[in-house]
Design an enzyme around this catalytic site. Structure first.
Site, PDB file in Angstrom:
ATOM      1  N   GLU A  32      -2.271   9.059   6.846  1.00 57.69           N
ATOM      2  CA  GLU A  32      -1.189   8.180   6.383  1.00 57.69           C
ATOM      3  C   GLU A  32      -0.182   7.912   7.498  1.00 57.69           C
ATOM      4  O   GLU A  32       0.329   6.808   7.629  1.00 57.69           O
ATOM      5  CB  GLU A  32      -0.494   8.767   5.153  1.00 57.69           C
ATOM      6  CG  GLU A  32      -1.342   8.733   3.888  1.00 57.69           C
ATOM      7  CD  GLU A  32      -1.792   7.327   3.474  1.00 57.69           C
ATOM      8  OE1 GLU A  32      -1.094   6.344   3.793  1.00 57.69           O
ATOM      9  OE2 GLU A  32      -2.867   7.209   2.859  1.00 57.69           O
ATOM     10  N   GLN A  37       2.110   1.197   9.976  1.00 54.64           N
ATOM     11  CA  GLN A  37       2.281   0.173  11.017  1.00 54.64           C
ATOM     12  C   GLN A  37       1.069  -0.013  11.918  1.00 54.64           C
ATOM     13  O   GLN A  37       1.179  -0.640  12.966  1.00 54.64           O
ATOM     14  CB  GLN A  37       3.455   0.476  11.965  1.00 54.64           C
ATOM     15  CG  GLN A  37       4.439   1.446  11.461  1.00 54.64           C
ATOM     16  CD  GLN A  37       5.799   0.819  11.287  1.00 54.64           C
ATOM     17  OE1 GLN A  37       5.979  -0.347  11.532  1.00 54.64           O
ATOM     18  NE2 GLN A  37       6.734   1.586  10.822  1.00 54.64           N
ATOM     19  N   TYR A 115       7.094   6.761   0.458  1.00 54.73           N
ATOM     20  CA  TYR A 115       5.715   6.269   0.366  1.00 54.73           C
ATOM     21  C   TYR A 115       4.737   7.402   0.674  1.00 54.73           C
ATOM     22  O   TYR A 115       3.785   7.662  -0.077  1.00 54.73           O
ATOM     23  CB  TYR A 115       5.471   5.089   1.326  1.00 54.73           C
ATOM     24  CG  TYR A 115       3.988   4.880   1.543  1.00 54.73           C
ATOM     25  CD1 TYR A 115       3.215   4.234   0.576  1.00 54.73           C
ATOM     26  CD2 TYR A 115       3.335   5.401   2.668  1.00 54.73           C
ATOM     27  CE1 TYR A 115       1.843   4.090   0.724  1.00 54.73           C
ATOM     28  CE2 TYR A 115       1.964   5.272   2.826  1.00 54.73           C
ATOM     29  CZ  TYR A 115       1.228   4.617   1.860  1.00 54.73           C
ATOM     30  OH  TYR A 115      -0.133   4.505   1.996  1.00 54.73           O
ATOM     31  N   ASP A 133       4.145   0.789  -1.051  1.00 50.75           N
ATOM     32  CA  ASP A 133       4.298   0.205   0.285  1.00 50.75           C
ATOM     33  C   ASP A 133       4.324  -1.324   0.144  1.00 50.75           C
ATOM     34  O   ASP A 133       4.387  -1.844  -0.976  1.00 50.75           O
ATOM     35  CB  ASP A 133       3.174   0.680   1.224  1.00 50.75           C
ATOM     36  CG  ASP A 133       1.806   0.149   0.792  1.00 50.75           C
ATOM     37  OD1 ASP A 133       1.697  -0.465  -0.282  1.00 50.75           O
ATOM     38  OD2 ASP A 133       0.831   0.355   1.553  1.00 50.75           O
TER      39      ASP A 133
HETATM   40  N1  ADE Z   1      -3.253   2.201   4.434  1.00 51.86           N
HETATM   41  C1  ADE Z   1      -2.408   3.214   4.229  1.00 51.86           C
HETATM   42  N2  ADE Z   1      -3.023   4.248   3.688  1.00 51.86           N
HETATM   43  C2  ADE Z   1      -4.320   3.905   3.529  1.00 51.86           C
HETATM   44  C3  ADE Z   1      -5.465   4.525   3.026  1.00 51.86           C
HETATM   45  N3  ADE Z   1      -5.366   5.772   2.563  1.00 51.86           N
HETATM   46  N4  ADE Z   1      -6.593   3.849   3.003  1.00 51.86           N
HETATM   47  C4  ADE Z   1      -6.640   2.601   3.484  1.00 51.86           C
HETATM   48  N5  ADE Z   1      -5.609   1.957   3.981  1.00 51.86           N
HETATM   49  C5  ADE Z   1      -4.446   2.584   4.007  1.00 51.86           C
END
Ligand code: ADE
Length: 352
Positions: A32, A37, A115, A133
């Site tokens: 994460e 970004q 988040y 998000d």
């Molecule tokens: N963007 C942020 N977290 C994600 C996730 N776990 N899988 C795919 N895209 C993401």
């Protein structure tokens, strides 16, 4: 209720991503952090390498910062990597080296915001908490035709409470990841693929035919305004120009005489008498012709200009020499053929 439609779609279309195959709270945290970004395709290479070098909070907490930054090199936003080290130390000192499962405790860890706390709690601990998000905000604003601005704090709260009503107790992580996948592949910011969306029947924006109007766009702040008086000064057939400084706005381009504020004909005349004192010694007045207003809009600034074309009276050699000397203090008088070839600031196009 969108829950079952979204989950069915997710189970048929979910993206096969490395952080989804064998998940731990720590690996979820790392993925994460990397995905904030940064695009999924960029993260793919970094994620396994990082976990191999720093397999748990203890390894990361004890790592050399330089090695962590080196492993992060190319992902950008290096504060994320430094925060991970800080966070890992915090986890070791306060939680015995294991990430806690409660969202409120996760929020205490440096670098973990609302988040990420929701993402880790739901994906790794099956807690029914939202992970709100930008994707999630966009999807919900469209579903309910909410003209909210994503960056406003009240929007986050509103969407959080709507997701909370939909999130299933038995598959919260899947639900949150389904929103991520839908946002990344179907409900995209531009040209959403509504024909492929499992939620289009429930989507108010789609039913209105106004998908791209939601969420609302932030009102752009009015740019600051600067007033300028632009003088195109002729000495005989030569025109007085200046080169702008080599840095800053319109760097290195040529311009006319540019004075601050909007000046009246009378003020221009006084300025000329101050800057060309020899004008007081000749009987002819300078010929000052208004060229009207013009506007130029830069990305961050607006110029409101008023232009004058000025012909200085040339009478006799001495007068000409005096005028030239004064002009050279202000810029450079250039003949028309040279003038036409100069790299000229387009903001002044109207007066060229
Ligand atoms: N963007 C942020 N977290 C994600 C996730 N776990 N899988 C795919 N895209 C993401």
């Amino acid at each position: 209720m969108i829950t079952s439609d979204l989950l069915s779609w997710f189970y048929a279309h979910r993206r096969d991503l490395p952080w989804r195959t064998s998940r731990t709270p720590y690996s979820t945290w790392i993925s994460e952090a990397m995905l904030q970004q940064t695009r999924v395709t960029t993260v793919l290479d970094y994620y396994p390498r990082f976990l191999e070098r720093f397999p748990d909070p203890k390894a990361l907490a004890g790592a050399q910062e330089d090695l962590v930054l080196k492993t992060w090199e190319g992902l950008g936003y290096y504060s994320r990597a430094r925060n991970l080290i800080k966070g890992a130390k915090y986890v070791c000192e306060n939680f015995g080296g294991e990430l806690p499962s409660e969202p409120d405790l996760l929020l205490q860890i440096p670098g973990i915001g609302p988040y990420m706390s929701g993402a880790i709690a739901s994906l790794a601990f099956d807690k029914p908490v939202p992970a709100v998000d930008g994707n999630c905000i966009r999807i919900y604003c469209r579903l309910d035709a909410l003209p909210l601005v994503p960056s406003e704090g009240s929007t986050y709260k509103e969407i959080h409470s709507r997701v909370l009503k939909d999130i299933p107790e038995d598959a919260p992580g899947d639900f949150n990841e389904a929103l991520m996948d839908l946002g990344a592949t179907v409900c995209t910011p531009k040209s959403p693929k509504c024909e492929a969306c499992p939620l289009s029947d429930s989507c108010s924006a789609f039913l209105l035919g106004k998908q791209e109007d939601f969420p609302a766009k932030k009102q752009k702040k009015e740019s600051p305004v600067e007033e300028h008086t632009i003088l195109k000064i002729y000495l005989g057939d030569k025109i007085l120009v200046r080169k702008r400084p080599s840095t800053g706005l319109l760097a290195g381009l040529y311009e006319l005489i540019d004075l601050p504020g909007t000046m009246t004909n009378k003020q221009v005349k006084n300025w000329l008498l101050e800057n060309f004192p020899s004008l007081a010694e000749v009987k002819d007045e300078p010929d000052i012709r208004p060229m009207g207003k013009s506007r130029h809009i830069f990305s961050h600034l607006r110029w409101e200009m008023l232009g004058y074309e000025i012909h200085l009276p040339v009478s006799g050699r001495k007068n000409q020499k005096d005028l030239s000397a004064c002009a050279c203090r202000l810029g450079e008088p250039v003949p028309p053929d040279e003038y036409d070839k100069l790299a000229f600031a387009s903001a002044l196009r109207a007066y060229r």
